[in-house]
Design an enzyme around this catalytic site. Sequence first.
Site, short mmCIF file in Angstrom:
data_model
loop_
_atom_site.label_atom_id
_atom_site.label_comp_id
_atom_site.label_asym_id
_atom_site.label_seq_id
_atom_site.Cartn_x
_atom_site.Cartn_y
_atom_site.Cartn_z
N HIS A 89 62.27 44.97 0.31
CA HIS A 89 63.67 45.08 -0.13
C HIS A 89 63.86 46.24 -1.09
O HIS A 89 64.88 46.31 -1.77
CB HIS A 89 64.12 43.77 -0.77
CG HIS A 89 64.16 42.63 0.20
ND1 HIS A 89 64.22 41.32 -0.17
CD2 HIS A 89 64.11 42.62 1.56
CE1 HIS A 89 64.23 40.54 0.91
NE2 HIS A 89 64.15 41.31 1.96
N CYS B 53 74.12 67.40 -3.47
CA CYS B 53 75.33 67.32 -2.64
C CYS B 53 76.51 66.71 -3.38
O CYS B 53 77.61 66.63 -2.84
CB CYS B 53 75.04 66.51 -1.37
SG CYS B 53 74.93 64.73 -1.70
N GLU C 136 59.18 24.24 -5.46
CA GLU C 136 59.82 23.11 -4.74
C GLU C 136 59.89 23.47 -3.27
O GLU C 136 59.67 24.61 -2.89
CB GLU C 136 61.22 22.89 -5.32
CG GLU C 136 62.10 24.11 -5.10
CD GLU C 136 63.27 24.20 -6.05
OE1 GLU C 136 63.38 23.41 -6.99
OE2 GLU C 136 64.10 25.11 -5.82
N CYS D 171 69.97 59.20 -2.79
CA CYS D 171 71.33 59.69 -2.66
C CYS D 171 72.05 58.93 -1.55
O CYS D 171 71.47 58.64 -0.51
CB CYS D 171 71.32 61.19 -2.32
SG CYS D 171 73.00 61.85 -2.13
N TYR E 99 72.10 46.68 -11.64
CA TYR E 99 70.73 47.13 -11.43
C TYR E 99 70.14 47.76 -12.68
O TYR E 99 68.93 47.66 -12.91
CB TYR E 99 70.65 48.07 -10.21
CG TYR E 99 70.68 47.25 -8.93
CD1 TYR E 99 71.86 47.06 -8.21
CD2 TYR E 99 69.53 46.58 -8.50
CE1 TYR E 99 71.89 46.25 -7.08
CE2 TYR E 99 69.55 45.77 -7.38
CZ TYR E 99 70.74 45.60 -6.68
OH TYR E 99 70.76 44.78 -5.57
N CYS F 56 73.06 62.35 1.13
CA CYS F 56 72.21 63.31 1.86
C CYS F 56 70.81 62.73 2.00
O CYS F 56 70.53 61.65 1.48
CB CYS F 56 72.18 64.65 1.10
SG CYS F 56 71.24 64.64 -0.42
C1 BV8 Z 1 68.96 42.65 7.84
C2 BV8 Z 1 68.27 42.96 -2.77
C3 BV8 Z 1 69.69 43.54 9.94
C4 BV8 Z 1 67.32 43.44 -3.76
C5 BV8 Z 1 67.93 41.23 -1.21
C6 BV8 Z 1 68.84 36.72 10.66
C7 BV8 Z 1 68.16 37.90 10.94
C8 BV8 Z 1 68.43 39.06 10.23
C9 BV8 Z 1 69.40 39.05 9.21
C10 BV8 Z 1 70.07 37.88 8.94
C11 BV8 Z 1 69.79 36.73 9.65
N1 BV8 Z 1 70.61 35.76 9.15
C12 BV8 Z 1 71.36 36.26 8.15
C13 BV8 Z 1 71.08 37.56 8.01
C14 BV8 Z 1 71.70 38.43 7.04
C15 BV8 Z 1 70.94 38.47 5.71
C16 BV8 Z 1 70.44 37.13 5.26
O1 BV8 Z 1 69.27 36.81 5.46
N2 BV8 Z 1 71.31 36.36 4.64
C17 BV8 Z 1 70.91 35.07 4.12
C18 BV8 Z 1 71.48 34.89 2.73
C19 BV8 Z 1 71.38 34.00 5.10
N3 BV8 Z 1 69.83 39.39 5.81
C20 BV8 Z 1 70.08 40.69 5.60
O2 BV8 Z 1 71.19 41.14 5.41
C21 BV8 Z 1 68.88 41.62 5.64
N4 BV8 Z 1 69.20 42.71 6.51
O3 BV8 Z 1 68.37 41.74 8.32
O4 BV8 Z 1 69.47 43.74 8.57
C22 BV8 Z 1 70.98 42.77 10.06
C23 BV8 Z 1 72.09 43.19 9.35
C24 BV8 Z 1 73.28 42.47 9.48
C25 BV8 Z 1 73.34 41.31 10.29
C26 BV8 Z 1 72.18 40.88 10.96
C27 BV8 Z 1 70.99 41.62 10.85
C28 BV8 Z 1 68.63 42.20 4.25
C29 BV8 Z 1 67.98 41.20 3.37
C30 BV8 Z 1 67.63 41.84 2.01
C31 BV8 Z 1 68.73 41.56 1.08
N5 BV8 Z 1 68.40 42.01 -0.27
N6 BV8 Z 1 67.85 41.66 -2.44
C32 BV8 Z 1 67.58 42.77 -5.04
O5 BV8 Z 1 68.67 42.97 -5.59
O6 BV8 Z 1 66.67 42.08 -5.45
S1 BV8 Z 1 67.45 39.65 -0.89
C33 BV8 Z 1 67.16 38.83 -2.36
O7 BV8 Z 1 66.78 37.51 -1.98
C34 BV8 Z 1 65.99 39.35 -3.15
O8 BV8 Z 1 65.36 40.47 -2.59
C35 BV8 Z 1 65.02 38.17 -3.14
O9 BV8 Z 1 63.73 38.56 -3.20
C36 BV8 Z 1 65.39 37.58 -1.84
C37 BV8 Z 1 64.87 36.26 -1.47
O10 BV8 Z 1 65.01 35.40 -2.54
P1 BV8 Z 1 63.64 34.79 -3.11
O11 BV8 Z 1 62.71 35.90 -3.41
O12 BV8 Z 1 63.15 33.74 -2.18
O13 BV8 Z 1 64.10 34.20 -4.48
P2 BV8 Z 1 64.90 32.84 -4.74
O14 BV8 Z 1 65.42 32.87 -6.14
O15 BV8 Z 1 65.84 32.60 -3.61
O16 BV8 Z 1 63.77 31.70 -4.63
C38 BV8 Z 1 62.73 31.66 -5.61
C39 BV8 Z 1 61.81 30.53 -5.18
O17 BV8 Z 1 60.69 30.52 -6.04
C40 BV8 Z 1 62.47 29.17 -5.29
O18 BV8 Z 1 62.18 28.44 -4.11
C41 BV8 Z 1 61.78 28.53 -6.50
O19 BV8 Z 1 61.60 27.13 -6.33
C42 BV8 Z 1 60.45 29.22 -6.50
N7 BV8 Z 1 59.85 29.38 -7.83
C43 BV8 Z 1 60.49 29.59 -9.02
N8 BV8 Z 1 59.56 29.73 -10.00
C44 BV8 Z 1 58.33 29.62 -9.40
C45 BV8 Z 1 58.51 29.40 -8.03
N9 BV8 Z 1 57.49 29.24 -7.17
C46 BV8 Z 1 56.24 29.30 -7.68
N10 BV8 Z 1 55.98 29.52 -8.99
C47 BV8 Z 1 57.00 29.67 -9.87
N11 BV8 Z 1 56.72 29.88 -11.19
ZN ZN Z 2 72.70 64.18 -2.07
#
Ligand code: BV8
Ligand code: ZN
Length: 243
Positions: A117, A149, A218, A125, A64, A128
């Site tokens: 996100h 803490c 895409e 923290c 990070y 706490c």
């Molecule tokens: C949760 C951290 C409750 C910050 C991120 C169903 C319901 C709920 C949860 C789930 C579910 N199924 C699975 C889950 C679990 C999980 C999940 O979704 N897993 C996936 C992989 C299957 N979800 C979670 O854990 C979420 N929590 O729901 O809690 C829960 C808990 C446990 C079990 C069930 C429920 C938490 C999700 C948040 C995770 N944290 N990031 C960081 O470090 O950044 S997610 C991470 O992916 C980033 O935040 C990012 O933003 C996000 C999504 O990715 P994208 O933004 O779409 O980026 P990506 O590179 O993938 O795509 C870019 C796109 O842009 C491409 O298509 C490309 O073609 C296009 N592009 C590129 N250049 C351009 C462009 N388009 C236009 N112009 C351009 N120039």
């Molecule tokens: Zn603390």
Amino acid sequence: MSDLSPLRLDDGVRVLALTGAGVSAESGIPTFRDGNGLWESHRVEDVASPEGFARDPSLVWRFYSLRREAAASCAPNPGHRALAELEARLGERFLLATQNVDGLHRAAGNERLVEMHGNLFTTRCSGCDRPPFRDESLHFDAIPRCERCGAMLRPHIVWFGETLDPADLARIEDFIHESRGHRLVFLAAGTSGVVYPAAGLVEVCKRAGAETVLVNLEAPANVRAFDRVIEGRSGAVLPALFG
Ligand code: BV8
Ligand code: ZN
């Protein structure tokens, strides 16, 4: 080239926008799942999950801190600015939900913004309930500790397996609910439609009667859910779309 006719923004239309890493790509911020994406060089489980932080907090802070350092020198691009201008034009009839943590939408001027996100420049923290705080410092060596803490500080980021802030989700749901009886446009830009619950918003909006529009380089995983798909760079398409 896709049809670039502007969105009809008259008749009291309301717009819920959802952005992903693709919108920041033209500002120089690497995306996650493209060729040289962030997840190519790191396993998600190691750097973006609570288990990974518990296992190796130094690795997570290095991951990070590198992103904090890189994002600090990036600026909003025309795609960000188009969304800020759209908010200025629509006011309360606009809401921007972003998956991005780079702060570029706020830097471009968006205020009606939900950072689903978390935010790269906010730390909290792990032990706490002191409020999350603005933090631009980098931690490549020692793990920062809470003065109150003594527990490890952590990035204020929603990791995989962690729930999103219920207040954030409620704000988005309320906006959709308040749109009943009005024309609602759901606009997704720069997202691969893989991560939930963000990727599920298009279906929620469809059920609420919204017109769904996608701007992406895409076809994403949930492309079939969209009424209109515009393939192209968000930095070029968004300014034309809000013409
Ligand atoms: C949760 C951290 C409750 C910050 C991120 C169903 C319901 C709920 C949860 C789930 C579910 N199924 C699975 C889950 C679990 C999980 C999940 O979704 N897993 C996936 C992989 C299957 N979800 C979670 O854990 C979420 N929590 O729901 O809690 C829960 C808990 C446990 C079990 C069930 C429920 C938490 C999700 C948040 C995770 N944290 N990031 C960081 O470090 O950044 S997610 C991470 O992916 C980033 O935040 C990012 O933003 C996000 C999504 O990715 P994208 O933004 O779409 O980026 P990506 O590179 O993938 O795509 C870019 C796109 O842009 C491409 O298509 C490309 O073609 C296009 N592009 C590129 N250049 C351009 C462009 N388009 C236009 N112009 C351009 N120039
Ligand atoms: Zn603390």
